[in-house]
Design an enzyme around this catalytic site. Sequence first.
Site, mmCIF file in Angstrom:
data_model
loop_
_atom_site.group_PDB
_atom_site.id
_atom_site.type_symbol
_atom_site.label_atom_id
_atom_site.label_comp_id
_atom_site.label_asym_id
_atom_site.label_seq_id
_atom_site.Cartn_x
_atom_site.Cartn_y
_atom_site.Cartn_z
ATOM 1 N N CYS A 132 0.836 -1.213 0.000
ATOM 2 C CA CYS A 132 0.000 0.000 0.000
ATOM 3 C C CYS A 132 0.868 1.259 0.000
ATOM 4 O O CYS A 132 0.588 2.220 -0.731
ATOM 5 C CB CYS A 132 -0.922 -0.014 1.214
ATOM 6 S SG CYS A 132 -0.105 -0.473 2.759
ATOM 7 N N HIS A 162 -2.450 5.735 6.295
ATOM 8 C CA HIS A 162 -1.063 6.201 6.402
ATOM 9 C C HIS A 162 -1.017 7.661 5.928
ATOM 10 O O HIS A 162 -1.860 8.084 5.126
ATOM 11 C CB HIS A 162 -0.122 5.450 5.455
ATOM 12 C CG HIS A 162 -0.129 3.967 5.567
ATOM 13 N ND1 HIS A 162 0.132 3.280 6.717
ATOM 14 C CD2 HIS A 162 -0.318 3.007 4.613
ATOM 15 C CE1 HIS A 162 0.114 1.979 6.482
ATOM 16 N NE2 HIS A 162 -0.177 1.785 5.215
HETATM 17 P P1 NAD Z 1 -5.295 -10.282 6.576
HETATM 18 O O1 NAD Z 1 -4.689 -10.898 7.773
HETATM 19 O O2 NAD Z 1 -6.323 -9.214 6.737
HETATM 20 O O3 NAD Z 1 -5.957 -11.404 5.648
HETATM 21 C C1 NAD Z 1 -5.335 -12.611 5.374
HETATM 22 C C2 NAD Z 1 -6.398 -13.693 5.354
HETATM 23 O O4 NAD Z 1 -5.794 -14.925 4.973
HETATM 24 C C3 NAD Z 1 -7.031 -13.911 6.731
HETATM 25 O O5 NAD Z 1 -8.427 -13.996 6.548
HETATM 26 C C4 NAD Z 1 -6.442 -15.250 7.186
HETATM 27 O O6 NAD Z 1 -7.328 -15.979 8.018
HETATM 28 C C5 NAD Z 1 -6.250 -15.950 5.858
HETATM 29 N N1 NAD Z 1 -5.259 -17.029 5.854
HETATM 30 C C6 NAD Z 1 -4.248 -17.267 6.715
HETATM 31 N N2 NAD Z 1 -3.549 -18.364 6.330
HETATM 32 C C7 NAD Z 1 -4.146 -18.818 5.205
HETATM 33 C C8 NAD Z 1 -3.912 -19.909 4.340
HETATM 34 N N3 NAD Z 1 -2.907 -20.779 4.566
HETATM 35 N N4 NAD Z 1 -4.727 -20.095 3.287
HETATM 36 C C9 NAD Z 1 -5.749 -19.243 3.046
HETATM 37 N N5 NAD Z 1 -6.034 -18.188 3.832
HETATM 38 C C10 NAD Z 1 -5.241 -17.976 4.894
HETATM 39 O O7 NAD Z 1 -4.081 -9.774 5.685
HETATM 40 P P2 NAD Z 1 -4.114 -8.595 4.624
HETATM 41 O O8 NAD Z 1 -3.917 -7.317 5.346
HETATM 42 O O9 NAD Z 1 -5.267 -8.760 3.716
HETATM 43 O O10 NAD Z 1 -2.725 -8.864 3.871
HETATM 44 C C11 NAD Z 1 -2.641 -9.799 2.810
HETATM 45 C C12 NAD Z 1 -1.459 -9.417 1.952
HETATM 46 O O11 NAD Z 1 -1.684 -8.110 1.432
HETATM 47 C C13 NAD Z 1 -0.112 -9.341 2.676
HETATM 48 O O12 NAD Z 1 0.898 -9.689 1.768
HETATM 49 C C14 NAD Z 1 -0.008 -7.877 3.042
HETATM 50 O O13 NAD Z 1 1.320 -7.468 3.252
HETATM 51 C C15 NAD Z 1 -0.617 -7.247 1.806
HETATM 52 N N6 NAD Z 1 -1.159 -5.895 1.978
HETATM 53 C C16 NAD Z 1 -1.863 -5.550 3.087
HETATM 54 C C17 NAD Z 1 -2.349 -4.260 3.206
HETATM 55 C C18 NAD Z 1 -3.101 -3.797 4.418
HETATM 56 O O14 NAD Z 1 -3.033 -2.626 4.735
HETATM 57 N N7 NAD Z 1 -3.811 -4.636 5.118
HETATM 58 C C19 NAD Z 1 -2.166 -3.329 2.180
HETATM 59 C C20 NAD Z 1 -1.496 -3.738 1.028
HETATM 60 C C21 NAD Z 1 -0.991 -5.024 0.945
#
Ligand code: NAD
Length: 338
Positions: free
Chosen positions: A139, A218
């Site tokens: 992000c 942010h």
């Molecule tokens: P999150 O924790 O909100 O969501 C991840 C989901 O995956 C959860 O629902 C979790 O239960 C599930 N999960 C865990 N292990 C799993 C598996 N083995 N198989 C399937 N599902 C599984 O995380 P997020 O914030 O959505 O982040 C996901 C990715 O996106 C990461 O790489 C993160 O760095 C990136 N990201 C996050 C943001 C943010 O601000 N949240 C912004 C940009 C990018």
Amino acid sequence: MIKVGINGYGTIGRRVAFAVMQQPDMVVSGIVKTKPDYVSEIASSTYKIFVPDRSYIDAFDRAGIKVSGTAEDLTGDSDVIVDATPEGQGEKNKGIYVKAGKKAVFEGGEDASIVDASFNAYSDYSDAIGKNYVRVVSCNTTAMARTLFPLKEKFGIRSVSATLIRRATDQNDSKKGPINAVEPSIKIPSHHASDLKTVMPGFDVSTVAVKVPTTLMHVHVIDAEINDELSKNDVISAWDGYNRIIGINSNNGIVSTAQVMDLSREIGRDRSDLYEIAVWLGSVTVDGKHVRYIQAVHQESDVIPENIDAIRAMFELNDRDKSIEITDRSLKITKRLF
Ligand code: NAD
């Protein structure tokens, strides 16, 4: 129609699923959930639910939520998987996609080394064309690339120095902090500098990141050294034509991230998401060859349009401008000034 499977239905996964459903050329083939919680219960009325492996099925059966198969089954039923599992899990899952011969989009928490290309729609669309494994950068990196790209295109950038004031965690998370502390990343430059170079090489970058107790957004304070002298108007007009950057006038009451997020509720966005990067136009300051400005970043949603464009690039469906146009229209992203 490209069939898109979503592995990991958290902050990013659920938003990518929603965005895919708004597209004329894609459909969600299913989502992978680990727990039969309220999110699974609600999602099961819209999407087919899959689980990481068979050991998860009993818990879903007990909760009365129908499971359509495993992550492997979903991969088989899909043309591409968007892997939005927590940082590092995507790398572990990659074998499933490789074995099935399917393309996959990874998110910013994964290492750049696991993909063929890192992705930002404005700065780096062409690198992802026809590729099998693409990573949409984080992000923070997406936000920097968005507003710096027009400046690089129009004036050329010599170097960038940015301070990233980061939200502690997302709104649905009651576990992480800090809740009463300010936590610098200590290492300078923070990892965001090298990440920006994966989608926008060609100039020096230094970043400092500091975590603060808020969940909304942010805030970035950016200082870009430009090749030529220019005016404040030159900078603002360079952002014209880039819908994913919106201008904020601070004399209309939008003085903090609280009002920026309220704005996204008022314009009726799904989940009150703000896909665009909001720049306070009053902060744009030109000092010789240095341009400084302050921007707000809705971390939960700014990468969502990029996930859609990455898929179009990987399947060679459209060129950059056409893909961006389709994505923007479907998500109601238009050039706005508040
Ligand atoms: P999150 O924790 O909100 O969501 C991840 C989901 O995956 C959860 O629902 C979790 O239960 C599930 N999960 C865990 N292990 C799993 C598996 N083995 N198989 C399937 N599902 C599984 O995380 P997020 O914030 O959505 O982040 C996901 C990715 O996106 C990461 O790489 C993160 O760095 C990136 N990201 C996050 C943001 C943010 O601000 N949240 C912004 C940009 C990018």
